[in-house]
Design a protein around this motif. Structure first.
Motif, PDB file in Angstrom:
ATOM      1  N   UNK A   1       0.831  -1.203   0.000  1.00  0.00           N
ATOM      2  CA  UNK A   1       0.000   0.000   0.000  1.00  0.00           C
ATOM      3  C   UNK A   1       0.869   1.257   0.000  1.00  0.00           C
ATOM      4  N   UNK A   2       1.991   1.235   0.740  1.00  0.00           N
ATOM      5  CA  UNK A   2       2.893   2.372   0.740  1.00  0.00           C
ATOM      6  C   UNK A   2       3.553   2.560  -0.623  1.00  0.00           C
ATOM      7  N   UNK A   3       3.915   1.440  -1.257  1.00  0.00           N
ATOM      8  CA  UNK A   3       4.495   1.532  -2.605  1.00  0.00           C
ATOM      9  C   UNK A   3       3.503   2.140  -3.588  1.00  0.00           C
ATOM     10  N   UNK A   4       2.235   1.763  -3.463  1.00  0.00           N
ATOM     11  CA  UNK A   4       1.197   2.310  -4.330  1.00  0.00           C
ATOM     12  C   UNK A   4       1.038   3.808  -4.096  1.00  0.00           C
ATOM     13  N   UNK A   5       0.987   4.212  -2.817  1.00  0.00           N
ATOM     14  CA  UNK A   5       0.834   5.631  -2.501  1.00  0.00           C
ATOM     15  C   UNK A   5       2.045   6.429  -2.978  1.00  0.00           C
ATOM     16  N   UNK A   6       3.239   5.874  -2.808  1.00  0.00           N
ATOM     17  CA  UNK A   6       4.453   6.564  -3.259  1.00  0.00           C
ATOM     18  C   UNK A   6       4.482   6.700  -4.771  1.00  0.00           C
ATOM     19  N   UNK A   7       4.022   5.663  -5.468  1.00  0.00           N
ATOM     20  CA  UNK A   7       4.005   5.713  -6.926  1.00  0.00           C
ATOM     21  C   UNK A   7       3.087   6.814  -7.435  1.00  0.00           C
ATOM     22  N   UNK A   8       2.018   7.085  -6.700  1.00  0.00           N
ATOM     23  CA  UNK A   8       1.054   8.105  -7.113  1.00  0.00           C
ATOM     24  C   UNK A   8       1.567   9.510  -6.806  1.00  0.00           C
ATOM     25  N   UNK A   9       2.207   9.693  -5.651  1.00  0.00           N
ATOM     26  CA  UNK A   9       2.566  11.042  -5.197  1.00  0.00           C
ATOM     27  C   UNK A   9       3.985  11.483  -5.572  1.00  0.00           C
ATOM     28  N   UNK A  10       4.898  10.549  -5.800  1.00  0.00           N
ATOM     29  CA  UNK A  10       6.301  10.951  -5.977  1.00  0.00           C
ATOM     30  C   UNK A  10       6.564  11.820  -7.213  1.00  0.00           C
ATOM     31  N   UNK A  11       5.844  11.655  -8.345  1.00  0.00           N
ATOM     32  CA  UNK A  11       6.115  12.568  -9.469  1.00  0.00           C
ATOM     33  C   UNK A  11       5.884  14.030  -9.116  1.00  0.00           C
ATOM     34  N   UNK A  12       4.910  14.290  -8.248  1.00  0.00           N
ATOM     35  CA  UNK A  12       4.605  15.668  -7.869  1.00  0.00           C
ATOM     36  C   UNK A  12       5.523  16.140  -6.741  1.00  0.00           C
ATOM     37  N   UNK A  13       5.888  15.237  -5.845  1.00  0.00           N
ATOM     38  CA  UNK A  13       6.786  15.607  -4.755  1.00  0.00           C
ATOM     39  C   UNK A  13       8.160  15.990  -5.289  1.00  0.00           C
ATOM     40  N   UNK A  14       8.575  15.378  -6.400  1.00  0.00           N
ATOM     41  CA  UNK A  14       9.877  15.683  -6.993  1.00  0.00           C
ATOM     42  C   UNK A  14       9.936  17.079  -7.604  1.00  0.00           C
ATOM     43  N   UNK A  15       8.803  17.744  -7.726  1.00  0.00           N
ATOM     44  CA  UNK A  15       8.812  19.097  -8.277  1.00  0.00           C
ATOM     45  C   UNK A  15       9.496  20.086  -7.333  1.00  0.00           C
TER      46      UNK A  15
END
Length: 543
Positions: free
Chosen positions: A122-136
């Motif tokens: 579940x954490x991997x799924x959440x990270x996959x969704x949010x990390x592209x935007x967090x990297x901004x």
């Protein structure tokens, strides 16, 4: 019989089997009777399925309608019992009806089956969704390069994507900032009012995608000085500071970098006040650009950030075949040639500061603090040349300044400029305001773009103050000056300056008084009060 009659009879028979209807055509033998039974069975199954599906849809529609009617009934009852004015009651009912007909984007809380998967998955799924935007955010992108597992933990535990309906508040003025926000899609109205914000007039700013809001909540205690309201349905990335810092504590080096960044950001928030700077808002803090903060950090922190950016440079070349025009050769030269080794050595030695931009591109940063000083006549104090013993003067037309040192803020750099290069002016100026300007140039020897961040300190010369009498004065046509300098220095400088087509401007320039300011390294700086028009002309290609 006619073919048309045969076709219609066959169609009639087929429909009769499907709908269990009667037909005058009967089986003539056992095989035909078995086939007829099979067709009747299929028709029975089809009919039952159709009726049950229609019944379920009708029941579901009735339940939804009943639930909707019940909610609206309770709302009207509540409004009536509390004597809500009719106009307001109608507005509330209208908005409720509109929103009951809308379907929001699903979140993980709406998908119950996600609760049965493992915590790690579940954490991997959440990270996959949010990390592209967090990297901004360049700092989080740097953390991702330094420790991907830690970055995923931040993306999974401290970040989430939420949907805000049109007209809803993301945060309101006067409330404690509990989260930072990144606008992902849609448009947000940021509203500041004189009653709750340090502004003279009310102001509304449209915030578009990929804009940070309330970032200061990550680095300090913050009270919102404006309100953010969704103009249309928007998606925002929400970051919770307490969970972010809890995750950062698991990595000593990254935690120390984050603490330094936090101290630098916090100091800029506290320094931002008139008259030198504008008050900060939820969207912007003066002088708090990522590169400016990194330039004030310690060498150890700069080294880790720079080496992470260098690692990104290699991946940038390998994984980005479609580089922007003009970047391909530049980046490949840095990643594969001597530029990489030279840049890496400069990062290690503390000679270069390299960061990641919001687009994830490595960039070298040079931070300079300059003084824009005007006297009572509006003339600008300009450095027109530097002279070293035994050498001809090196002509220029620039504002005097210094390169920002490590762990140094704007006020510290300005004090150092006045106490070293401009001693005669120390204590004789009044700072008015500060602004930042940026300029990007290619550093071909290093293979990266260099961003020059100029912090311009605009100041006025105090009316009662004059230059130190020890500072020697002369004009451009006078050749008397200290014996330390060669006899032909001023003359050669005049000749080098006057080789232009602007004879009229030069004639005016020759009569301008020049100030000879000795430096600690046995050199001297030549400065003059130039009219603003002349200074601007000298900055052009014609000058």
């Amino acid at each position: 019989t006619a073919p048309w009659y045969q076709y219609v009879t066959a169609l009639h028979w087929a429909v009769a089997q499907t709908t269990l209807g009667a037909m005058e055509i009967t089986p003539a033998n056992s095989l035909e009777r078995m086939f007829n039974i099979f067709c009747l069975t299929l028709g029975l199954i089809f009919g039952i399925t159709l009726v049950s599906s229609l019944s379920a849809m009708m029941v579901e529609a009735q339940v939804r309608g009943r639930d909707r009617a019940s909610k609206l009934h309770l709302l009207r009852r509540y409004l009536n019992e509390n004597d809500v004015p009719r106009r307001m009651a109608l507005q509330i009912q209208k908005q409720v009806v509109e929103r009951l007909g809308q379907s929001d984007k699903l979140t993980d809380k709406d998908v119950a089956v996600l609760d049965i998967i493992s915590v790690g998955m579940k954490q991997d799924l959440q990270a996959q969704i949010t990390k592209p935007f967090l990297k901004l955010h360049p700092l989080f992108h740097t953390f991702a390069i330094m420790d991907l597992a830690l970055f995923r933990r931040i993306a999974a535990c401290a970040a989430e994507i939420v949907t805000i309906r049109a007209g809803d508040d993301i945060f309101v003025a006067g409330a404690e900032a509990l989260s930072a926000y990144l606008s992902i899609s849609g448009v947000v109205n940021y509203i500041q009012d004189p009653g709750s914000s340090p502004v003279k007039l009310g102001d509304t700013t449209e915030v578009f995608a990929r804009t940070w809001m309330s970032e200061m909540a990550l680095w300090c205690d913050w009270i919102h000085v404006g309100s953010a309201q969704a103009k249309v349905p928007v998606q925002v990335l929400l970051i919770k500071p307490d969970l972010m810092w809890e995750a950062l504590r698991s990595h000593i080096v990254i935690f120390e970098i984050a603490k330094e960044y936090c101290v630098g950001y916090h100091r800029r928030v506290t320094m931002a006040k008139p008259p030198e700077l504008d008050f900060p808002s939820d969207l912007w803090v003066p002088l708090a650009e990522h590169g400016d903060i990194v330039c004030s950090m310690t060498h150890e922190a700069q080294r880790h950030i720079g080496l992470a950016a260098l690692t990104r440079m290699k991946r940038y070349v390998l994984n980005a075949p479609r580089l922007a025009r003009g970047e391909t050769g530049l980046a490949r030269n840095a990643a594969n040639g001597p530029g990489q080794a030279k840049l890496e050595q400069e990062i290690v030695d503390g000679k270069s500061v390299v960061i990641l931009t919001e687009k994830g591109r490595p960039e070298r940063v040079v931070s300079i603090v300059v003084l824009s000083l005007k006297n009572g006549m509006g003339n600008m104090f300009t450095q027109i040349a530097t002279v070293a013993a035994g050498h001809p003067p090196k002509c220029s037309c620039i504002l005097p300044g210094v390169k920002r040192q490590r762990d140094e803020y704007t006020s510290d750099a300005l004090d150092r400029l006045l106490s070293t290069k401009l001693k005669p002016l120390n204590g004789s100026i009044k700072l008015q305001y500060v602004e930042n300007t940026f300029e990007e140039k290619e550093s071909k020897g290093l293979g990266v773009l260099t961003k020059y961040m100029r912090t311009i300190c605009h100041a006025d010369l105090l009316q009662t103050q004059t230059l130190d009498p020890k500072v020697q004065r002369c004009t451009m046509d006078e050749y008397s000056y200290p014996d330390v300098m060669p006899q032909a220095s001023m003359q050669s400088m005049t000749r080098s300056v006057t080789t232009t087509d602007a004879n009229e401007a030069i004639d005016k320039f020759r009569d301008i008084e020049v100030f000879w300011i000795p430096q600690e390294d046995q050199s001297a700086m030549l400065c003059a009060w130039l009219p603003t028009a002349l200074y601007d002309w000298l900055q052009t290609t014609h000058g």
